[in-house]
Design an enzyme around this catalytic site. Structure first.
Site, PDB file in Angstrom:
ATOM      1  N   GLY A  50      50.648  64.334  89.363  1.00 17.71           N
ATOM      2  CA  GLY A  50      51.629  65.348  89.183  1.00 17.71           C
ATOM      3  C   GLY A  50      51.821  65.220  87.714  1.00 17.71           C
ATOM      4  N   ASP A  80      58.810  58.964  88.395  1.00 16.47           N
ATOM      5  CA  ASP A  80      59.693  58.184  89.559  1.00 16.47           C
ATOM      6  C   ASP A  80      59.811  56.791  88.686  1.00 16.47           C
ATOM      7  OD1 ASP A  80      59.155  60.309  91.211  1.00 16.47           O
ATOM      8  OD2 ASP A  80      57.656  59.150  92.387  1.00 16.47           O
ATOM      9  N   GLY A 101      61.110  61.798  93.883  1.00 20.59           N
ATOM     10  CA  GLY A 101      61.123  60.274  94.074  1.00 20.59           C
ATOM     11  C   GLY A 101      60.814  59.901  95.251  1.00 20.59           C
ATOM     12  N   ARG A 102      59.636  59.563  95.595  1.00 20.84           N
ATOM     13  CA  ARG A 102      59.071  59.383  97.006  1.00 20.84           C
ATOM     14  C   ARG A 102      59.582  58.159  97.659  1.00 20.84           C
ATOM     15  NH1 ARG A 102      54.952  61.235  99.872  1.00 20.84           N
ATOM     16  NH2 ARG A 102      54.245  62.336  97.948  1.00 20.84           N
ATOM     17  N   GLU A 126      63.944  62.768  96.677  1.00 22.23           N
ATOM     18  CA  GLU A 126      63.289  63.492  97.979  1.00 22.23           C
ATOM     19  C   GLU A 126      62.581  62.614  99.032  1.00 22.23           C
ATOM     20  OE1 GLU A 126      59.829  65.277  96.214  1.00 22.23           O
ATOM     21  OE2 GLU A 126      59.173  63.545  95.035  1.00 22.23           O
ATOM     22  N   TYR A 152      60.092  70.571  89.736  1.00 24.88           N
ATOM     23  CA  TYR A 152      58.917  71.199  88.811  1.00 24.88           C
ATOM     24  C   TYR A 152      59.739  71.705  87.438  1.00 24.88           C
ATOM     25  CZ  TYR A 152      56.182  71.406  92.946  1.00 24.88           C
ATOM     26  OH  TYR A 152      55.508  71.236  93.962  1.00 24.88           O
TER      27      TYR A 152
END
Length: 399
Positions: free
Chosen positions: A13, A152, A196-197, A267, A324
C-alpha cells in the site's frame, strides 16, 4: 563488492514516504557513486516479473529532490507475492507452469542487477528475502537492501517505520473536518476509521495528534463549539479487549449529555468477531493475495456504527475513513528526517554488500543498522501501556 547496476521498487500500500525515499536513493547514489546505473521496476514486483522498468536518466537524477514534495510513488505500487503462484498466473504476470521466483531471478540477471532496494512493509521485505535466498541457492549474486514503509508501524524489530508519523498527522487533520459534522444533526454518532489491520499504533497516534489539537484549540465553549463535544469519546484498537454493552452504556451517557459521540477505531478492531459472524452465516470472507482479510469489503467502521447506534439513541451515524487521505500525503518534516537517514544508510549498506532491512533496531538499543531478514516479522503489536496512550484514555474517561 563492485556495484554496477542498482534497481529499486516500491510495493504494498501507499505511505507518505515512498516518493521521498525514491528521490533520496537517487540523490545518494548520484552523490557518492555517480557511475552506478539505476533502474526502477514499475508497479512493484509486478514490474519485476514482466520486465517493466525504467532507467533513471540524467533528468530524473537532476530532479530527484523534487519528489519529496509529493505523496504516492513515482514508480508505482502493487501487491504481489512471488510465492503465490496461482495469483501471479491469474494476473498474467507469469505463464502457467512458471515459477515467479525463477522469472524474477531471470529478469534481474538479464538486467545485470547487483543490488535491489525494496521499499515496503513486512510482506515486501519478506518477499525480497525469499527472492534473495532463492538467488543465492541458484548461484546468482544479488544484495537486497530493504527500507521499511508502513503506516501501521508494525514491523518487528523496527522502532519507527517510514510514513507512519505523517499518516497520523494527516489522519488528525482529516478528523478535524469530519468531526465538525457534529453540528449537522442532533444525536449524531461519528465513527472515524483509521488504517491498521493487526496493530493499533496508527489509530492511537492519530487520536493522540487530534486530542492534542483539541487541547490547543481556542474553542468558544458555546453551544456546538466546545472542546468536550469536539474531543474523542472512545478509542478501539485490535489489541484492546472491551465489552460492547458496557462501552455503549458509557457512551450513551455522553450522547444524552451533549448530543454527539466521536469514536476512533482501528480498521482491525473487531475483525475477528465480524469474520466469525460472516463464516457462521456461510458467507465468503474476501482475502488478498497474502491471505489477509480485505478490510474495505468487511467494513469494520460500519459494523461498529451498527453495534452502537441503537444503544446510543443515535439519530444519525456517519462513518468516515481517513486511510487513503492519510497514506497518500507527502512526508512531513519528521518523516523526511528519518527517510534521509534510512536511505543514506541503505545506499552505504548496499555498497558494502550488506543485505537486510534498514531500521532502528529495537533489540539493539534502537541503533540504525541493516537488520537481518530472518528477524523481520509483521506482527508487532501496539503497547497499550504506552504512557501517552494511557493519558488519552484517562482524559476521555475510557478504561
Amino acid at each position: 563488492m563492485t556495484v554496477k547496476t542498482v534497481a529499486m521498487l516500491t510495493a504494498g500500500g501507499l505511505a507518505p514516504c515512498l516518493s521521498a525515499a525514491v528521490g533520496r536513493l537517487i540523490e545518494r547514489y548520484s552523490e557518492i557513486a555517480p557511475d552506478v546505473r539505476i533502474l526502477a521496476y514499475r508497479d512493484g514486483y509486478a514490474g519485476l516479473l514482466t520486465g517493466n522498468r525504467a532507467e533513471v536518466d540524467a533528468s530524473a537524477r537532476a530532479n530527484a529532490g523534487r519528489l519529496k514534495d509529493f505523496g504516492g510513488s513515482p514508480i508505482g505500487n502493487s501487491r504481489v507475492r512471488l510465492t503465490n503462484v496461482e495469483d501471479c498466473v491469474k494476473r498474467g504476470l507469469v505463464k502457467a507452469g512458471e515459477d515467479p521466483l525463477q522469472v524474477a531471478a531471470n529478469q534481474l540477471e538479464r538486467d545485470g542487477v547487483d543490488v535491489l532496494h525494496t521499499i515496503g512493509g513486512d510482506d515486501t521485505s519478506l518477499t525480497a528475502a525469499t527472492l534473495a535466498d532463492y538467488l543465492r541457492k541458484t548461484g546468482h549474486d544479488l544484495t537486497v537492501v530493504g527500507i521499511p514503509k508502513t503506516i501501521d508501524n508494525d514491523v518487528v524489530p523496527v522502532r519507527q517505520s517510514l510514513g507512519a508519523l505523517t499518516a497520523a498527522e494527516q489522519g488528525a487533520l482529516f478528523a478535524r473536518n469530519v468531526i465538525a459534522e457534529l453540528s449537522s444533526a442532533p444525536h449524531i454518532l461519528l465513527v472515524h476509521e483509521v488504517m491498521g489491520r493487526n496493530c493499533g499504533w496508527l489509530a492511537a497516534a492519530t487520536a493522540r495528534a487530534y486530542h492534542d489539537w483539541v487541547k490547543r484549540a481556542r474553542f468558544a465553549e458555546w453551544l456546538e463549539n466546545s472542546s468536550s463535544r469536539w474531543d474523542i469519546h472512545g478509542i478501539y484498537l485490535p489489541e484492546m479487549a472491551f465489552d460492547i454493552a458496557q462501552e455503549a452504556q458509557r457512551l450513551r451517557a455522553i450522547m444524552d449529555r451533549q448530543g454527539c459521540v466521536n469514536i476512533f477505531i482501528s480498521e482491525g478492531a473487531g475483525v475477528n468477531e465480524i469474520v466469525a459472524a460472516m463464516e457462521a452465516q456461510g458467507e465468503d470472507v474476501p482475502r488478498d493475495p497474502f491471505g489477509h482479510v480485505q478490510l474495505a469489503k468487511v467494513n469494520p467502521g460500519q459494523w461498529f456504527g451498527k453495534q452502537f447506534a441503537a444503544e446510543l439513541g443515535a439519530q444519525k451515524v456517519l462513518v468516515q475513513k481517513s486511510g487513503y487521505f492519510a497514506r497518500s500525503a507527502a512526508a512531513n518534516d519528521a518523516d523526511l528526517e528519518l527517510i534521509h537517514a534510512f536511505t543514506d544508510y541503505a545506499v552505504d549498506s548496499a555498497l558494502r554488500g550488506e543485505a537486510g532491512l534498514v531500521g532502528e533496531d529495537e533489540d539493539r538499543g534502537n541503533v540504525l543498522r541493516t537488520i537481518e531478514f530472518d528477524r523481520i516479522r509483521g506482527d508487532k503489536k501496539f503497547d497499550l501501556s504506552t504512557p501517552w496512550f494511557a493519558d488519552i484514555l484517562r482524559d476521555i474517561g475510557q478504561g
